[in-house]
Design a protein around this motif. Sequence first.
Motif, short mmCIF file in Angstrom:
data_model
loop_
_atom_site.label_atom_id
_atom_site.label_comp_id
_atom_site.label_asym_id
_atom_site.label_seq_id
_atom_site.Cartn_x
_atom_site.Cartn_y
_atom_site.Cartn_z
N PHE A 284 -32.04 -9.50 3.23
CA PHE A 284 -32.23 -10.46 2.22
C PHE A 284 -33.03 -10.30 0.87
N PRO A 285 -32.80 -10.84 -0.09
CA PRO A 285 -33.98 -10.45 -1.29
C PRO A 285 -35.30 -11.29 -0.63
N VAL A 286 -36.28 -10.49 -0.71
CA VAL A 286 -37.63 -11.23 -0.37
C VAL A 286 -38.54 -11.01 -1.30
N THR A 287 -39.62 -11.91 -1.51
CA THR A 287 -40.85 -11.71 -2.10
C THR A 287 -41.87 -11.79 -1.22
N THR A 288 -42.98 -11.16 -1.22
CA THR A 288 -44.01 -11.01 -0.17
C THR A 288 -45.46 -11.46 -0.75
N LYS A 289 -46.28 -11.83 0.06
CA LYS A 289 -47.61 -12.30 -0.32
C LYS A 289 -48.43 -12.66 0.90
N ASP A 290 -49.64 -12.12 1.00
CA ASP A 290 -50.66 -12.28 1.61
C ASP A 290 -50.04 -12.11 3.25
N GLY A 291 -49.23 -10.90 3.23
CA GLY A 291 -48.83 -10.53 4.73
C GLY A 291 -47.57 -11.30 5.08
N LYS A 292 -47.07 -12.04 4.11
CA LYS A 292 -45.84 -13.03 4.63
C LYS A 292 -44.69 -12.78 3.53
N TYR A 293 -43.56 -12.88 4.24
CA TYR A 293 -42.39 -12.65 3.15
C TYR A 293 -41.63 -14.14 3.01
N GLU A 294 -40.90 -14.16 1.92
CA GLU A 294 -39.98 -15.51 1.92
C GLU A 294 -38.72 -15.05 1.08
N ILE A 295 -37.58 -15.53 1.68
CA ILE A 295 -36.41 -15.16 0.95
C ILE A 295 -36.00 -16.08 -0.24
N VAL A 296 -35.73 -15.04 -1.29
CA VAL A 296 -35.70 -15.62 -2.63
C VAL A 296 -34.68 -16.67 -2.60
N GLN A 297 -34.72 -18.03 -3.23
CA GLN A 297 -33.78 -18.88 -3.28
C GLN A 297 -33.08 -19.28 -4.32
N GLY A 298 -32.08 -19.86 -4.26
CA GLY A 298 -31.42 -20.22 -5.45
C GLY A 298 -30.62 -19.19 -6.20
N LEU A 299 -30.36 -18.28 -5.93
CA LEU A 299 -29.44 -17.09 -6.68
C LEU A 299 -27.84 -17.59 -6.27
N GLU A 300 -27.38 -17.50 -7.56
CA GLU A 300 -25.96 -17.77 -7.58
C GLU A 300 -25.07 -16.82 -6.88
N ILE A 301 -24.13 -16.97 -6.12
CA ILE A 301 -23.49 -15.86 -5.47
C ILE A 301 -22.16 -15.76 -5.92
N ASN A 302 -21.49 -15.01 -6.77
CA ASN A 302 -20.24 -15.05 -7.05
C ASN A 302 -19.15 -14.49 -6.12
N ASP A 303 -17.81 -14.76 -6.49
CA ASP A 303 -16.89 -14.36 -5.59
C ASP A 303 -16.87 -13.05 -5.03
N PHE A 304 -17.13 -11.85 -5.94
CA PHE A 304 -17.31 -10.57 -5.66
C PHE A 304 -18.35 -10.13 -4.45
N SER A 305 -19.57 -11.13 -4.89
CA SER A 305 -20.63 -10.70 -3.77
C SER A 305 -20.24 -11.44 -2.45
N ARG A 306 -19.80 -12.62 -2.71
CA ARG A 306 -19.63 -13.53 -1.31
C ARG A 306 -18.83 -12.88 -0.33
N SER A 307 -17.80 -12.35 -0.68
CA SER A 307 -16.85 -11.61 0.17
C SER A 307 -17.37 -10.49 0.89
N ARG A 308 -18.28 -9.64 0.09
CA ARG A 308 -18.76 -8.66 0.71
C ARG A 308 -20.40 -8.99 1.55
N ILE A 309 -20.99 -9.93 1.15
CA ILE A 309 -21.83 -10.50 2.26
C ILE A 309 -21.39 -10.91 3.48
N ASP A 310 -20.42 -11.73 3.17
CA ASP A 310 -19.75 -12.29 4.52
C ASP A 310 -19.10 -11.19 5.47
N ALA A 311 -18.39 -10.15 4.67
CA ALA A 311 -18.03 -9.14 5.65
C ALA A 311 -19.17 -8.55 6.39
N SER A 312 -20.37 -8.05 5.69
CA SER A 312 -21.27 -7.60 6.71
C SER A 312 -21.95 -8.50 7.61
N VAL A 313 -21.85 -9.89 7.36
CA VAL A 313 -22.63 -10.76 7.97
C VAL A 313 -21.67 -10.72 9.36
#
Length: 329
Positions: A284-313
């Motif tokens: 995932f895309p993450v930001t990190t601070k003080d030794g902890k990470y958080e997933i970057v939220q709210g990104l718009e996932i277009n169809d091109f990306s969606r099908s590729r993310i789904d295949a890897s998952v």
Amino acid sequence: MTRTPVNVTVTGAAGQIGYALLFRIASGQLLGADVPVKLRLLEITPALKAAEGTAMELDDCAFPLLQGIEISDDPNVAFDGTNVALLVGARPRTKGMERGDLLEANGGIFKPQGKAINDHAADDIKVLVVGNPANTNALIAQAAAPDVPAERFTAMTRLDHNRALTQLAKKTGSTVADIKRLTIWGNHSATQYPDIFHATVAGKNAAETVNDEKWLAEEFIPTVAKRGAAIIEARGASSAASAANAAIDHVHTWVNGTADGDWASMGIPSDGSYGVPEGLISSFPVTTKDGKYEIVQGLEINDFSRSRIDASVKELEEEREAVRGLGLI
Ligand SMILES: NC(=O)C1=CN([C@@H]2O[C@H](COP(=O)(O)OP(=O)(O)OC[C@H]3O[C@@H](n4cnc5c(N)ncnc54)[C@H](O)[C@@H]3O)[C@@H](O)[C@H]2O)C=CC1
Ligand SMILES: O=C([O-])CC(=O)C(=O)O
């Protein structure tokens, strides 16, 4: 030096990544130029002598930050009190080996290591799994460590991230320092998805700057996803210095934080974000601070990306099913 040394365990310490990694850890590049470290090297018994040779060389570097080296073939010793564990040693796929055989052989390594981490590591333990198949090996180790917070088990996709940065820099005639917010999604395998739709090059959207979907689909993505195989073909051995460099980057980012306005890619247990089933260790895309990470939220996932993310998952889900079937998780 007044700081308490940080205990760092490296498994597969006598291997080629180990050789490229240990000197950089000892020189302060993993945790910071003011952080003393103690190294614990875990190897299989026949490789202990080679690990001792590496330890002799570490001694000969007289690194001011290196406050001790211990070598063991017993995970219970190597993970005792450890703060950072880099699980590099793994069973490579050999001729005629099916995927199930590979997962089973690695289960025999990562399950006992997970248990040893559970029973002996320090409370603040952070684990990076490098050994392949990294995401699923991380899942196996995590399952064997129920007392350790699940989010402390991570898998390395930073090499893929770094590979993608350079490919994009070359295409756009920029430098890697100009590129921000690139993402690797999914598995550290040929199904991974390097995503430039949210990335910027010198402040401008990367996908718009490139404006070439054919290059994206037919050159960029396959080049990044198959880079490991291309290195093996060229070098006659798999990536070692670049893998060690990525391991340094992964842990350094986790401990010391991402820069403002940028993020990194890490294989981490999914919380269900972006439709990735909860618990899968996926990049995932993450930001990190003080030794902890958080997933970057709210990104718009277009169809091109969606099908590729789904295949890897989907591939990660299949690996999870396979190790579940083998009783490894
Ligand atoms: N996630 C990523 O981006 C990357 C992952 N890799 C993976 O990293 C792993 C290591 O690569 P190399 O260092 O090149 O391999 P290598 O074969 O040179 O070294 C592996 C070392 O692990 C040791 N080992 C095996 N079983 C062990 C155990 N149970 N406990 C402790 N040590 C054990 C071996 O004795 C050997 O010294 C491989 O699985 C490789 O596929 C490599 C490059 C990138
Ligand atoms: O296939 C391998 O062992 C090496 C690897 O993961 C990579 O270079 O990405």
